[in-house]
Each structure stands twice: as structure tokens, then as C-alpha cells.
Scaffold this motif. Structure first.
Motif, short mmCIF file in Angstrom:
data_model
loop_
_atom_site.label_atom_id
_atom_site.label_comp_id
_atom_site.label_asym_id
_atom_site.label_seq_id
_atom_site.Cartn_x
_atom_site.Cartn_y
_atom_site.Cartn_z
N UNK A 60 29.80 48.63 40.03
CA UNK A 60 30.05 49.77 39.14
C UNK A 60 29.31 51.00 39.63
N UNK A 61 28.08 50.81 40.15
CA UNK A 61 27.33 51.94 40.68
C UNK A 61 28.05 52.53 41.89
N UNK A 62 28.52 51.66 42.78
CA UNK A 62 29.24 52.13 43.96
C UNK A 62 30.51 52.88 43.58
N UNK A 63 31.14 52.45 42.48
CA UNK A 63 32.37 53.11 42.03
C UNK A 63 32.09 54.31 41.14
N UNK A 64 30.82 54.65 40.92
CA UNK A 64 30.45 55.75 40.01
C UNK A 64 31.15 55.59 38.67
N UNK A 65 31.02 54.40 38.09
CA UNK A 65 31.74 54.04 36.87
C UNK A 65 30.75 53.76 35.75
N UNK A 66 30.40 54.78 34.94
CA UNK A 66 29.43 54.56 33.86
C UNK A 66 29.84 53.46 32.90
N UNK A 67 31.15 53.35 32.60
CA UNK A 67 31.58 52.30 31.69
C UNK A 67 31.29 50.92 32.28
N UNK A 68 31.56 50.78 33.58
CA UNK A 68 31.26 49.52 34.23
C UNK A 68 29.77 49.24 34.26
N UNK A 69 28.97 50.29 34.47
CA UNK A 69 27.51 50.12 34.46
C UNK A 69 27.04 49.66 33.09
N UNK A 70 27.57 50.28 32.03
CA UNK A 70 27.16 49.92 30.68
C UNK A 70 27.52 48.47 30.38
N UNK A 71 28.73 48.07 30.74
CA UNK A 71 29.14 46.68 30.47
C UNK A 71 28.30 45.70 31.30
N UNK A 72 28.00 46.08 32.54
CA UNK A 72 27.20 45.20 33.39
C UNK A 72 25.79 45.03 32.82
N UNK A 73 25.21 46.10 32.31
CA UNK A 73 23.87 45.99 31.71
C UNK A 73 23.89 45.02 30.52
N UNK A 74 24.93 45.14 29.71
CA UNK A 74 25.01 44.23 28.57
C UNK A 74 25.15 42.79 29.05
N UNK A 75 25.94 42.59 30.11
CA UNK A 75 26.08 41.24 30.65
C UNK A 75 24.76 40.74 31.23
N UNK A 76 24.02 41.62 31.90
CA UNK A 76 22.72 41.24 32.45
C UNK A 76 21.75 40.81 31.36
N UNK A 77 21.85 41.45 30.20
CA UNK A 77 20.91 41.13 29.12
C UNK A 77 21.04 39.69 28.65
N UNK A 78 22.21 39.08 28.87
CA UNK A 78 22.42 37.72 28.38
C UNK A 78 21.53 36.71 29.13
N UNK A 79 21.07 37.09 30.33
CA UNK A 79 20.20 36.20 31.10
C UNK A 79 18.72 36.46 30.86
#
Length: 646
Positions: A60-79
Motif C-alpha cells: 500500500x505504501x508503494x502504491x501511495x494508497x492511504x486506504x490500503x495503508x489504513x486497512x493494513x494497519x488494522x490488520x496488523x493490529x490483530x497480531x
């Protein structure tokens, strides 16, 4: 004559701000990682393999995609657990807010579970997130109270989020002036690359404000920079040719420094629309997921039908899965460009439209199958084509005015779509000089409208003691506009009759008719007039209607003929873009199509009226007026009636 020299009509001036600026949300993704994302992951002497969520974040960072970054952060929080989990969830929400993707922010809030830990991290950040949560749960007033109570001053990034949320909530509440003030206050807190889309938000809001209110606000504004924004909006609305002088007199204004004001030339959007190359396929970007299967299939079959009938000049069609998120549509666009596509039709979902801004100057012509979300803008160079209920509402206002109605009431669904169509109707009707005497709303799912209709119609019972109910309604209404779905309309119309409004002319939206002949479903919509796609009139009209072959093909395609017609017309737009850019029109299945100076496809619908369960075609306004004049009608509507301009 060059387009830039043509005078703007008032309609064009009103339409312009909707697509006036390039909105790019992926502006600061790399910086977001420094706010505590990957740095908080546990480490050891030997690097651990990246988790799927970390990989998603990197992509998401490589794609400059804030929505993808936000979703990825939420997914990371699950771990994670404890404050590390809470920090990632807070960052997910903040990333979406910073990108002004507030729909995503509210969606993500429904998935977080660490609210109780947020005050330990930062009480002010926690209060912002708590206010977002109240808004997500439908308590806008409570959310605004929470955010207003945060002690000031705040760090710039927190203050920017506070102002974004307040601006968006004021806009949703129907106060564009207050909303514009909040966005203006946020402007200096934003990185330079984010200011242009923020200027578009300010501009869109200012052009929603009635001229008199705009003039009063300009005279009383305490902030000179904001007063200049108001003055610019007034200049553009009243003297568009004076914008150049305004720029000369305000060289240091933010709109001038960012280059935003350069786009106020009405030719700007049209000149940025590419004529497609003679070679290359047409790529159609639609979601293939089960959730959108029926919708996508109807649109696809309409496009294929038009292509088989020569709309695309024999170009190859390629259908590409756009997914339902930003990453999916970016991948689809890359696939389309790799295939050498000359035209891209799609995407369909509002949230995916900003991705079209990534198409380069030599890329394909893009025809989006939707309009931007309220407060957002379409990227420059993109054609916007949609079955906009707001366009239907504006058409209803013009029809009502042309038929001599000057004092009307509005009865609308009390949700976002109902509010948008209500506001579009009211703005158009009052712009022509009409008077919206009264308005009322109802709740989604409501079946009994007795209380609302009694109040709106001011019903009184003139029956004698113990006699049957003899309702009489107010005498200051010429007609009523019903911003309702088909199912809602079937419930409202009989209740209008019951409360004494049998003779009150009634108008609705095109979405009130499915396009399928169904006397049982439409039997309770009697006398309601609606704007309608011409092809849909072929059903009740019978085999001699000129669009009967298309209608029959739409019936074979499934139960969504309106979307079949929409797809067919998207292909027609792609094939006739040269004519549209030259100011021509295209006769489509959804209406007479033209292109506004802002790149929006405008539909001029036909009209029908429900009678005994069937939608009967109505004559065009010009035909009606001519007939009235020949018959000596003197209802006060001839001579000055605007019969065009849909």
C-alpha cells in the motif's frame, strides 16, 4: 470558436464545481509509516519474516494508497495486544481521516476493539477517534460536541483531523458555509500537495450557498483570506469573465498559489479529456464479486449489446475485475494500460474513482460509471456518467416549473440519498424563482406516514359530528415532490389520496420504476409523474416502440433493464466522445446525452405517469406548450417557460 471563449450559462456555472479539481488521496503514505507503524513491531537479532499484514502495508505504501495503508494497519493490529494493538488501530483511523476518506474511517471504527486504551496513548487523539465513532454510530450531534470540547491548542496533525471531521459533519448537516470555514482553517496545516484537493472541497461547498447568503457572509467575514474565497465564488457565479481580474488582484491567495484557480476556466475540464486513439481495446472495469454480480452483469450485457450494434466501431472489449477497493482498481488500471486500452469504462464504485487520477497524460480516455461522493471531485480528464438521482430531481423541478407550478412541498426519505435529491430539487426550483413552501421527511422502512402527511398538508377534517372523514388540505400548494423509492412511493401515494390530496399534482424520481411491467407493484403509484429512460417506456408502449428491440434484449439479460440501458449508453459515450466534446448530443437508451464543461454526462430523460399500474408516456414539454397555445390555454405558463436545459 474555442470552448474557452464561450460564455457560461447559469446551469454550467452551477454544474462546474462538482468536478473542478484533481483529487489524489495517496499523497503522504511514506510519512505515515514514521508515526509508529512498523517501528513498534517486536524485533530480534534475526529479522522475522514479514506477516501478510506487513506485506499488505508495504504494498500500500508503494502504491501511495492511504486506504490500503489504513486497512493494513488494522490488520496488523490483530497480531498485537495492549497498547501496541491500540496504537495501530488509532493510526488506521487517523490515516483514513488524514486522507479525507471519512467513509472508510467510519467503516474501520466499527472493527476496532481497543477504545479503552486510547486515552493512555494520547487523550486528544483518543477524543478525535471517539468523536469519529459517535458519527459512525449515527450520533452526529454528539460527535460534534465531543470534538468541540477537546482542549485547544492542538498539535497541527490533530488539529487538522479535528477540522476535517467538523467540516465534513457540517456539510452532512446541510451547512456548507460553516463546513467551508472549517476546511479553510485546515488549509495551512496541510502539506502543499494536499491543499489543491482541499481547495476543491472549499469551492464545492461555497457554490452550494445561495447568492444572497454568500454576499452577506463575504461582507461580515472576519478572516480576510476566507472573505476572498467568498468573493471569488461570487465573482465566478455573477461575472465569470471577471475571474482573471480577481486573480490579478489577489496574487497571494492560496487558490492562486496552488494553481487551483487556473481550473476555473470552463474549458479546463473539457480540454483535459483525451480523444481516444484509433487503436486499442475498450477495457471495462467492473467488480466481479458476488455482492455486485447482478449489477455488473446487467451493465456488461448493455455494453456488449451496444458494441454488437456498432457503438464502439468494432473495438475489442476486455472485461477486467476491478475488485471493491483501491488496490483492486489500481491493478485493473495497470492491466488495462498494459493491454494498450484506448478507453476505460469504469470503475463503478465511488470509493474507487480517485484512482483514475493515476492515468498519465498519454493514457486512455476514462469514463467513470459513477459521480464523486459529496464534497469530493472527479480527477481532471475523466468523464463522469451515472444514473444520478440528483439529475432526476433537477429534471423534476424544471418539469414542475414548466407545467406552471410555483409553490411546492417536498416529502423525502430521511437518509443520505433522500436528502441529496431533496436538496438538488430545492436548489433547482428556487433558482428558477419557485417557492418551496414546506418540506418533511420520513424514516427508511416506515409504512405509516399519517403524522408526517397530516402536518405537511395541514389536513383538517370538515366532516360533521360522527360523519365520515372529509379531509381538506392547505391551499397554498401547487404540487408535491416525492423523493422516494418505488416501494416507498407505492405506500405514500394512497395515503396522499386518503388525506385529501387526490388532485395535488405529484412528481417523483426515475428510481421509482424498475423498468419491468408489473401492474401489481405499480398499481398504487397512481398519477405520479417521473423522469424515465426512454427505453423503459417501450415495455408498456408495446411492440411498435422504436426502442422495443433493446428493451426485449434487456429483459433477456435479467431483472435490471435500467442498468442494461446504462451500460449501453456508456458504450455510446465512448464511441461518440468527439461529437460530445464539440457540443453535440447522443440519443441514448437512458435519455438525450450531452457533456457539460466539467466533464459530466447530462441526461435529458423522457417522462411517464403511472396510470392503473402502467407507466404511460407523457408528451415532451415543447409539445405540451405548443398544444396549450393552439387551444387557447391561459394557465400562465406559456411564453416564459424554460422548455430546455435538462
Amino acid at each position: 470558436m474555442p470552448t474557452s471563449k464561450r460564455p457560461l450559462t447559469r446551469r454550467r456555472q452551477q454544474a462546474f464545481p462538482r468536478t473542478v479539481a484533481r483529487v489524489r488521496l495517496g499523497l503522504f503514505a511514506a510519512a505515515l509509516l514514521t508515526l509508529g507503524g512498523c517501528a513498534q513491531m517486536p524485533s530480534s537479532g534475526k529479522p522475522a519474516p514479514a506477516s501478510p499484514a506487513q506485506t499488505q502495508l508495504q504494498q500500500a505504501v508503494q502504491a501511495s494508497d492511504p486506504a490500503g495503508i489504513a486497512r493494513a494497519r488494522l490488520a496488523m493490529s490483530q497480531d498485537l495486544s495492549g497498547t501496541e494493538r491500540a496504537e495501530q488501530q488509532l493510526l488506521a483511523l487517523e490515516t483514513a481521516i488524514d486522507a479525507h476518506d471519512l467513509q472508510l474511517a467510519r467503516e474501520l471504527y466499527q472493527q476496532v476493539d481497543t477504545q479503552s486504551l486510547w486515552p493512555r496513548i494520547n487523550p486528544r487523539r483518543a477524543a478525535i477517534a471517539r468523536g469519529l465513532g459517535q458519527w459512525a454510530e449515527g450520533d452526529r450531534s454528539g460527535a460534534m460536541r465531543t470534538i468541540h470540547r477537546i482542549p485547544l491548542p492542538l498539535e497541527p496533525n490533530i488539529e487538522g483531523r479535528r477540522l476535517f471531521l467538523l467540516g465534513a459533519m457540517e456539510a452532512e448537516a446541510g451547512d456548507p458555509l460553516r463546513a467551508a470555514r472549517y476546511y479553510h482553517a485546515a488549509n495551512d496545516l496541510l502539506p502543499p500537495k494536499q491543499r489543491e484537493p482541499n481547495h476543491a472541497r472549499i469551492w464545492n461547498l461555497l457554490l452550494e450557498i445561495p447568492t444572497e447568503q454568500l454576499r452577506d457572509a463575504a461582507a461580515n467575514a472576519g478572516d480576510s483570506r476566507f472573505a476572498d474565497w467568498l468573493d471569488l465564488a461570487l465573482t465566478y457565479r455573477q461575472r465569470p469573465a471577471g475571474v482573471e481580474d480577481w486573480v490579478t488582484n489577489h496574487p497571494d491567495h492560496p487558490s492562486v498559489e496552488s494553481g487551483f484557480v487556473d481550473m476555473l476556466d470552463s474549458a479546463g475540464s473539457l480540454e483535459s479529456i483525451r480523444t481516444p486513439s484509433q487503436q486499442g481495446p475498450v477495457a471495462v472495469l467492473l467488480p466481479h464479486s458476488k455482492q455486485y454480480e447482478g449489477i455488473s452483469q446487467a451493465i456488461r450485457q448493455g455494453i456488449e449489446y451496444a458494441a454488437q450494434n456498432g457503438a464502439l466501431g468494432g473495438r475489442e472489449l476486455r472485461f477486467i475485475d476491478s475488485g471493491t477497493g483501491r488496490l483492486g482498481v489500481r491493478a485493473a488500471l495497470e492491466e488495462a494500460e498494459a493491454a494498450g486500452a484506448a478507453v476505460v469504462i469504469g470503475p463503478l464504485l465511488k470509493s474507487q474513482l480517485p484512482a483514475l487520477g493515476a492515468i498519465g497524460p498519454n493514457g486512455p480516455l476514462a469514463i467513470a460509471l459513477n459521480s464523486p461522493a459529496p464534497g469530493e471531485s472527479m480527477p481532471m480528464g475523466v468523464v463522469s456518467f451515472s444514473l444520478s438521482p440528483e439529475q432526476d430531481a433537477q429534471a423534476a423541478a424544471r418539469r414542475m416549473w414548466a407545467e406552471g407550478h410555483r409553490r411546492v412541498a417536498i416529502f423525502s426519505a430521511g437518509q443520505q440519498l433522500g436528502e441529496r435529491t431533496r436538496d438538488a430539487f430545492a436548489e433547482e426550483f428556487t433558482l428558477m424563482g419557485g417557492d418551496v413552501v414546506d418540506r418533511a421527511s420520513f424514516n427508511p422502512g416506515q409504512t405509516d406516514f399519517s403524522s408526517e402527511l397530516r402536518n405537511l398538508l395541514q389536513v383538517r377534517d370538515e366532516a360533521e359530528d360522527d360523519g365520515p372523514f372529509q379531509p381538506v388540505i392547505r391551499n397554498d400548494l401547487d404540487a408535491i415532490f416525492l423523493a422516494a423509492s418505488g416501494d416507498e412511493l407505492a405506500l405514500i401515494t394512497p395515503q396522499l389520496d386518503y388525506f385529501g390530496a387526490e388532485e395535488l399534482p405529484r412528481y417523483g424520481l426515475g428510481l421509482a420504476y424498475s423498468g419491468n411491467v408489473d401492474k401489481r407493484a405499480d398499481g398504487d403509484k397512481d398519477k405520479v409523474k417521473i423522469p424515465v429512460a426512454p427505453m423503459l417506456l417501450a415495455g408498456p408502449a408495446g411492440p411498435d416502440h422504436p426502442m422495443r428491440p433493446a428493451y426485449e434484449q434487456a429483459q433477456l439479460a435479467g431483472s435490471l433493464p435500467r442498468l442494461f440501458a446504462f451500460g449501453a449508453d456508456a458504450a455510446r459515450v465512448a464511441g461518440r466522445i468527439d461529437a460530445l466534446l464539440q457540443g453535440g448530443t447522443v440519443s441514448g437508451l437512458t435519455g438525450e446525452l450531452s457533456l457539460t464543461p466539467t466533464g459530466v454526462i447530462q441526461r435529458q430523460p423522457r417522462w411517464g405517469q403511472f396510470r392503473n399500474g402502467l407507466l404511460k408516456p407523457l408528451p415532451e414539454l415543447g409539445d405540451t406548450i405548443s398544444s396549450d397555445m393552439n387551444s387557447g390555454s391561459t394557465d400562465g405558463t406559456t411564453g416564459n417557460v424554460p422548455t430546455t436545459g435538462f
